[in-house]
Motif scaffolding. Structure first.
Motif, mmCIF file in Angstrom:
data_model
loop_
_atom_site.group_PDB
_atom_site.id
_atom_site.type_symbol
_atom_site.label_atom_id
_atom_site.label_comp_id
_atom_site.label_asym_id
_atom_site.label_seq_id
_atom_site.Cartn_x
_atom_site.Cartn_y
_atom_site.Cartn_z
ATOM 1 N N SER A 1 4.172 43.819 -25.249
ATOM 2 C CA SER A 1 3.615 43.065 -26.367
ATOM 3 C C SER A 1 2.676 41.995 -25.840
ATOM 4 N N LEU A 2 1.740 41.632 -26.688
ATOM 5 C CA LEU A 2 0.820 40.528 -26.425
ATOM 6 C C LEU A 2 1.264 39.364 -27.299
ATOM 7 N N ILE A 3 1.615 38.226 -26.677
ATOM 8 C CA ILE A 3 2.120 37.085 -27.434
ATOM 9 C C ILE A 3 1.296 35.842 -27.124
ATOM 10 N N THR A 4 1.388 34.856 -28.014
ATOM 11 C CA THR A 4 0.745 33.568 -27.795
ATOM 12 C C THR A 4 1.704 32.622 -27.080
ATOM 13 N N SER A 5 1.201 31.459 -26.714
ATOM 14 C CA SER A 5 2.046 30.451 -26.057
ATOM 15 C C SER A 5 3.135 29.930 -26.976
ATOM 16 N N THR A 6 2.984 30.129 -28.290
ATOM 17 C CA THR A 6 4.005 29.699 -29.242
ATOM 18 C C THR A 6 4.964 30.827 -29.589
ATOM 19 N N GLY A 7 4.842 31.980 -28.928
ATOM 20 C CA GLY A 7 5.766 33.080 -29.148
ATOM 21 C C GLY A 7 5.426 33.971 -30.320
ATOM 22 N N VAL A 8 4.205 33.882 -30.835
ATOM 23 C CA VAL A 8 3.769 34.738 -31.934
ATOM 24 C C VAL A 8 3.234 36.048 -31.360
ATOM 25 N N THR A 9 3.670 37.180 -31.906
ATOM 26 C CA THR A 9 3.213 38.481 -31.425
ATOM 27 C C THR A 9 1.843 38.798 -32.008
ATOM 28 N N VAL A 10 0.885 39.050 -31.112
ATOM 29 C CA VAL A 10 -0.465 39.427 -31.519
ATOM 30 C C VAL A 10 -0.593 40.940 -31.633
ATOM 31 N N ALA A 11 0.034 41.656 -30.705
ATOM 32 C CA ALA A 11 -0.033 43.121 -30.687
ATOM 33 C C ALA A 11 1.127 43.647 -29.864
ATOM 34 N N ILE B 1 11.849 42.001 -17.300
ATOM 35 C CA ILE B 1 10.665 41.477 -17.980
ATOM 36 C C ILE B 1 9.639 41.013 -16.949
ATOM 37 N N THR B 2 8.400 41.448 -17.133
ATOM 38 C CA THR B 2 7.282 40.961 -16.324
ATOM 39 C C THR B 2 6.238 40.365 -17.258
ATOM 40 N N VAL B 3 5.702 39.203 -16.885
ATOM 41 C CA VAL B 3 4.730 38.497 -17.725
ATOM 42 C C VAL B 3 3.417 38.346 -16.953
ATOM 43 N N LEU B 4 2.315 38.683 -17.639
ATOM 44 C CA LEU B 4 0.974 38.545 -17.063
ATOM 45 C C LEU B 4 0.125 37.662 -17.974
ATOM 46 N N PRO B 5 -0.759 36.849 -17.401
ATOM 47 C CA PRO B 5 -1.609 35.995 -18.244
ATOM 48 C C PRO B 5 -2.818 36.762 -18.754
ATOM 49 N N VAL B 6 -3.356 36.299 -19.853
ATOM 50 C CA VAL B 6 -4.599 36.849 -20.396
ATOM 51 C C VAL B 6 -5.658 35.765 -20.323
ATOM 52 N N TRP C 1 -2.551 33.263 -24.025
ATOM 53 C CA TRP C 1 -1.916 34.518 -24.419
ATOM 54 C C TRP C 1 -1.274 35.133 -23.184
ATOM 55 N N PHE C 2 -0.205 35.911 -23.409
ATOM 56 C CA PHE C 2 0.492 36.567 -22.305
ATOM 57 C C PHE C 2 0.843 38.001 -22.683
ATOM 58 N N LEU C 3 0.760 38.877 -21.684
ATOM 59 C CA LEU C 3 1.272 40.237 -21.829
ATOM 60 C C LEU C 3 2.704 40.253 -21.309
ATOM 61 N N VAL C 4 3.629 40.727 -22.143
ATOM 62 C CA VAL C 4 5.035 40.794 -21.767
ATOM 63 C C VAL C 4 5.434 42.257 -21.692
ATOM 64 N N ILE C 5 5.954 42.674 -20.528
ATOM 65 C CA ILE C 5 6.283 44.083 -20.281
ATOM 66 C C ILE C 5 7.776 44.182 -19.977
ATOM 67 N N ARG C 6 8.458 45.108 -20.655
ATOM 68 C CA ARG C 6 9.864 45.367 -20.356
ATOM 69 C C ARG C 6 9.968 46.758 -19.753
ATOM 70 N N LEU D 1 -6.095 22.853 -31.957
ATOM 71 C CA LEU D 1 -5.016 22.583 -32.906
ATOM 72 C C LEU D 1 -5.115 23.515 -34.111
ATOM 73 N N ARG D 2 -6.335 23.740 -34.597
ATOM 74 C CA ARG D 2 -6.514 24.645 -35.739
ATOM 75 C C ARG D 2 -6.076 26.061 -35.372
ATOM 76 N N GLY D 3 -6.479 26.509 -34.192
ATOM 77 C CA GLY D 3 -6.095 27.850 -33.762
ATOM 78 C C GLY D 3 -4.591 28.000 -33.633
ATOM 79 N N LEU D 4 -3.939 26.969 -33.082
ATOM 80 C CA LEU D 4 -2.477 27.025 -32.947
ATOM 81 C C LEU D 4 -1.803 27.160 -34.312
ATOM 82 N N LEU D 5 -2.255 26.368 -35.284
ATOM 83 C CA LEU D 5 -1.627 26.399 -36.593
ATOM 84 C C LEU D 5 -1.880 27.722 -37.311
#
Length: 488
Positions: free
Chosen positions: A166-176, A207-212, A223-228, A294-298
């Motif tokens: 999955s692709l997630i944000t720094s706030t833990g929101v799943t992008v894809a 779990i392996t995490v890669l930066p984007v 953003w981070f790529l999280v691989i299980r 800040l706008r992007g985070l919200l």
């Protein structure tokens, strides 16, 4: 290359002294040579360590040497036969005990020949991977240009490699992506990703995490790529690293579309139209966090939200849902940024639910809560609007009603100050803030005590109210607060 590639090279004559067949499939990242009693500083994770056993004096030396290699995460040890004519039993026993694969190098084969062979093989493999990676990236870029989504491409890559991602944000929101992580797992992943000094990041649970994109910098909106996976190999990490570069380019395009939308949104005030019940969110930042970040985070945290800026530069967001739900979401997700905020702070207020009749009331309530959040400790504060205070209730009234109330009680005082610059309003505010103490108000204003008495007397004469009476004092306090553009 794999450990098997070294063992299977007939020109080297290397044999396996300890290690099952499956360990030969271990990847080898590099070759190291050392005969120091403490090899820790001279080896690295994933390396094949060559040693002539010069450090060995006793069985205890063998155990300690092998234990240190295992602690460093090496792939295997290759021992030379030149010094003893064979590999001593205590060295073999130590490798068996600590589960470290052990190879033996014939006495007529110098380590330099083996390392030269490995270097050549690795260089060829790196070139093959580079060419394969470039070809993959070209295919992905072409697919994105043709309109295929990052979600679709990520899912295809995960299926091809037999992993979940999955692709997630720094706030833990799943992008894809299709990897589902519960909230505690997202807490652990984001906390580790925001504080690590090295990627790829390996975590328990496969779990392996890669930066984007920006990697170790600007992690607040990273953003981070999280691989299980069951057992990840270097080719898998390489493929996802290449994919991360494509995602970074796609994000640039996404952010540009978002900026264009903001330019349009900022020409009109925040709207609550089209829904029966919405909540207002007002957010501000202190430190190095730009308004755009800040706008992007919200907008990420509050899925589907549309932000705008008010006259003070605060971010205003109308959000569907209840006050309690929105507050919980903001606290959980923005709270994940705490490890990376350092000297920065976020303040968020959540206003009361309202209908289309008076959306400004919810915004005022949220702005009041946002201002109150500045008094909280910690880098992230999310506050709900308080309706258990007079100011909280006042903030929900329409602007016209509040202005009429303030003008009715303090209009003559405001006009007197405009004509004479007498400072009556400032004196009234200080007097009320000091709980009616003449002395403390004088000290706060840096004027004589009699000056305060004279000015308060003028306020009483112009308003027809007596500041010695609790009711009149309370009325003037609310009127004073109603003069502000937004009650704080």
């Amino acid at each position: 290359m794999l450990l098997r590639d070294v063992v299977d090279a007939p020109e080297l004559g290397i044999r396996v002294l300890h290690g099952a067949e499956e360990v030969l499939n271990r990847p080898v990242l590099r070759a190291c040579t050392t005969d120091m009693p403490d090899p820790t500083r001279y080896v690295s994770a994933g390396s094949l360590v060559f040693t002539g056993l010069v450090w060995r004096r006793s069985a205890e030396d063998s155990d300690l040497f092998v234990k240190r290699l295992v602690g460093a995460g090496v792939a295997a040890m290759a021992a030379g036969e030149a010094l003893y004519g064979r590999v001593p039993d205590d060295v073999i026993d130590a490798c068996v005990r600590h589960r470290l694969p052990l190879l033996v190098v014939p006495d007529d084969v110098p380590f330099s020949r083996v390392i030269e062979y490995m270097t050549g093989q690795m260089a060829g493999a790196r070139m093959d991977r580079l060419q394969t990676g470039l070809a993959r990236q070209r295919q992905w870029l072409a697919a994105v240009a043709d309109g295929r989504s990052v979600d679709e491409l990520l899912e295809g890559l995960a299926q091809q490699l037999g992993v979940e991602a999955s692709l997630i944000t720094s706030t833990g929101v799943t992008v894809a992506g299709g990897l589902e992580l519960d909230e505690p797992a997202l807490d652990r992943v984001t906390a580790a990703a925001l504080t690590t000094d090295r990627f790829p990041l390996r975590l328990p649970g496969g779990i392996t995490v890669l930066p984007v994109g920006r990697g170790l910098t600007d992690r607040i909106d990273a953003w981070f790529l999280v691989i299980r996976h069951e057992e990840i190999v270097s080719e898998c990490v390489d493929a996802f690293s290449e994919f991360a570069a494509v995602v970074a380019l796609d994000r640039v395009r996404r952010d540009e579309r978002r900026r264009v939308a903001w330019e349009i949104t900022d020409r009109t005030p925040a709207t609550f139209a089209g829904t029966n019940s919405r909540v207002a969110v007002v957010a501000a930042a202190e430190g190095r966090i730009p308004a755009a970040v800040l706008r992007g985070l919200l907008e990420d945290v509050l899925d589907g939200a549309i932000t705008s800026l008010d006259s003070t530069g605060r971010v205003v967001v109308p959000v569907a849902g209840t006050e309690a739900e929105v507050t919980r979401t903001l606290r959980r997700r923005l709270g994940r940024l705490v490890p990376t905020l350092r000297d920065d702070r976020l303040f968020v207020g959540v206003g009361g639910e309202c209908n289309d009749g008076d959306p400004a009331g919810a915004v005022r309530a949220a702005a009041s809560a946002c201002a109150a959040a500045h008094n909280d400790p910690g880098p992230v504060s999310v506050r709900r609007a308080e309706l258990d205070s007079a100011l909280g209730l006042l903030s929900t009234l329409p602007d016209e009603l509040r202005r009429a109330y303030a003008d009715r009680l303090l209009g003559d005082v405001v006009e007197h100050d405009r004509r004479t610059d007498a400072g009556l309003l400032a004196t009234l505010e200080a007097f009320l803030d000091c709980d009616g103490s003449w002395r403390r108000a004088a000290e706060q204003l840096h004027v004589h005590l009699n000056t305060v008495r004279y000015r308060i007397g003028r306020v009483e004469a112009l308003t027809g109210r007596s500041l010695s009476r609790t009711g009149d004092r309370f009325d003037l306090y609310l009127a004073l607060r109603s003069l502000d553009p937004i009650v704080v």
